[in-house]
Write an enzyme that holds these catalytic residues in place. Sequence first.
Site, mmCIF file in Angstrom:
data_model
loop_
_atom_site.group_PDB
_atom_site.id
_atom_site.type_symbol
_atom_site.label_atom_id
_atom_site.label_comp_id
_atom_site.label_asym_id
_atom_site.label_seq_id
_atom_site.Cartn_x
_atom_site.Cartn_y
_atom_site.Cartn_z
ATOM 1 N N GLY A 227 29.543 -52.281 4.129
ATOM 2 C CA GLY A 227 28.365 -52.676 3.369
ATOM 3 C C GLY A 227 28.719 -52.930 1.927
ATOM 4 C CD GLU A 268 32.600 -49.657 11.391
ATOM 5 O OE1 GLU A 268 32.720 -48.841 12.304
ATOM 6 O OE2 GLU A 268 31.490 -50.123 11.028
ATOM 7 N N GLY A 270 33.103 -56.266 6.592
ATOM 8 C CA GLY A 270 33.017 -57.650 7.019
ATOM 9 C C GLY A 270 32.954 -58.501 5.763
ATOM 10 N NE ARG A 307 24.516 -63.705 3.745
ATOM 11 C CZ ARG A 307 24.289 -63.394 2.503
ATOM 12 N NH1 ARG A 307 24.361 -64.296 1.558
ATOM 13 N NH2 ARG A 307 23.961 -62.165 2.186
ATOM 14 C CE1 TYR A 311 19.638 -61.051 6.687
ATOM 15 C CE2 TYR A 311 21.553 -62.388 6.156
ATOM 16 C CZ TYR A 311 20.872 -61.569 7.027
ATOM 17 O OH TYR A 311 21.448 -61.258 8.236
ATOM 18 C CB CYS A 337 11.916 -81.034 10.778
ATOM 19 S SG CYS A 337 12.639 -82.660 10.490
ATOM 20 C CD GLU A 338 11.665 -73.959 10.359
ATOM 21 O OE1 GLU A 338 11.592 -72.986 9.593
ATOM 22 O OE2 GLU A 338 11.664 -73.871 11.578
ATOM 23 C CE1 TYR A 365 27.624 -60.384 9.089
ATOM 24 C CE2 TYR A 365 28.025 -60.092 6.753
ATOM 25 C CZ TYR A 365 28.066 -59.612 8.032
ATOM 26 O OH TYR A 365 28.564 -58.360 8.279
HETATM 27 C C1 LIG Z 1 27.822 -55.519 10.243
HETATM 28 C C2 LIG Z 1 28.559 -54.261 10.377
HETATM 29 C C3 LIG Z 1 29.596 -53.950 9.490
HETATM 30 C C4 LIG Z 1 30.009 -54.849 8.340
HETATM 31 O O1 LIG Z 1 29.088 -54.904 7.311
HETATM 32 P P1 LIG Z 1 29.464 -55.689 5.962
HETATM 33 O O2 LIG Z 1 28.280 -55.522 5.096
HETATM 34 O O3 LIG Z 1 29.699 -57.107 6.331
HETATM 35 O O4 LIG Z 1 30.687 -55.049 5.396
HETATM 36 C C5 LIG Z 1 30.268 -52.773 9.691
HETATM 37 N N1 LIG Z 1 29.941 -51.940 10.697
HETATM 38 C C6 LIG Z 1 28.957 -52.196 11.570
HETATM 39 C C7 LIG Z 1 28.656 -51.247 12.651
HETATM 40 C C8 LIG Z 1 28.236 -53.361 11.436
HETATM 41 O O5 LIG Z 1 27.239 -53.617 12.302
#
Ligand SMILES: *Cc1c(COP(=O)(O)O)cnc(C)c1O
Length: 410
Positions: A227, A268, A270, A307, A311, A337-338, A365
Amino acid sequence: MEFVEGQYEIQSLKLTALAEKYGSPLYLYDTANMERQYQRLMNAFPGVRLRLNYACKALTNINILKFFNQLGAGLDAVSIQEVQIGLKAGFAAEKISFTPSGIHPEEAYQAVGLKVPVTLDSLSLLEKFGKKYSSSVPVSIRINPHVMGGGHAKISTGHKGSKFGISFQQLPQILDLVNQYRLHVRGLHMHTGSDILDISIFLKSAEVLFDVAGSFPQLEFIDMGSGFKVPYKPGDYETDIEELGRLLSERFNQFCDQYGKNLTLIFEPGKFLVSTAGYFITRVNVIKETPLTVFAGVNSGQNHLIRPMFYDAYHHIVNISNPEGAVKPYSVVGYICETDTFAWERELPEVREGDYLVFLNAGAYGFSMASNYNSRLRPAEVMIHKGKDLLIRERETLDNLLRNQIVHQF
Ligand SMILES: *Cc1c(COP(=O)(O)O)cnc(C)c1O
């Protein structure tokens, strides 16, 4: 992306030339940037046994997975399909972590069949798993720490009202099941959301896991999800990884001493690994002056980059065709078309029909949330690796849209 002699480049390749070569819209990924982000995180946690599992839902092209595999990362997968792509990309099964939410038990059993470690996120699944495997398959458990984090309500996952994980307040029920079925709990997991700036969120929820950990004597790792926020706007803040690393490492080592064993700390990420490495190149179809604003309509839309509409996310836009033009406000919109607005009244160097506009932070994303809405084709993807451009996904064709449709005679 660098600005060199009036042109934008990545690893010395000119962006406008890449747009001409591959056509637009086009997703571009800079692996040097991904590697820098990976090493930055790896170096931020001194004295801790750290593992980074790339959360591949952010950007799932198999070449990106292969790239992170050769860097030494593990993989975080949230569907059995991501698990399968991870295996195809060459990840060893034990380096994949399956951390789904709300799946049918069969999907978890399938991962077990592939020897991929599974994280369980409900009491119901814990019970089914226990009945089926007892202690023969080690598991980890996703805990909901009741901590609110995340840059938008849609990406907050660790608060009390969230569907994710098992509430830490339900620890007695977890322990009942663990004891009844003699489950071998190898790890504790949490993930409180995405786009989290405030490091106290991570520190606070870590305390919840450390508390809970005392009830599980067989732990090998604590998985804190991710996150981490990255900058989106110029001058924007990002999660202070180095400060978090310093504070959390110290606290984690203290916890390990108390626990009596050196555990592995897992994250983890992303977004942190791939967001700033991605560029989305679009081309201006039309300039439309209206009484209220000047629209720059591009050859893409929320179908390719959702996004901003989903968001309310800010994505910085660069006019790579006219970088030194006089700055004026434009409302950059898509062709769906929105109402699909990428940016309202954004200051940009003069935009002309045919100019290429590039969206930054398009690695995470972006493509992975793209759809075929309005029967539009999804873009090509190009990876810039070691100074070379590699096509890693072809632009779709009409055949892709019709492939699974069954045509009947009426
Ligand atoms: C989406 C997700 C992440 C990655 O989140 P980021 O904000 O992209 O770093 C890590 N762990 C789990 C379980 C997720 O669903």
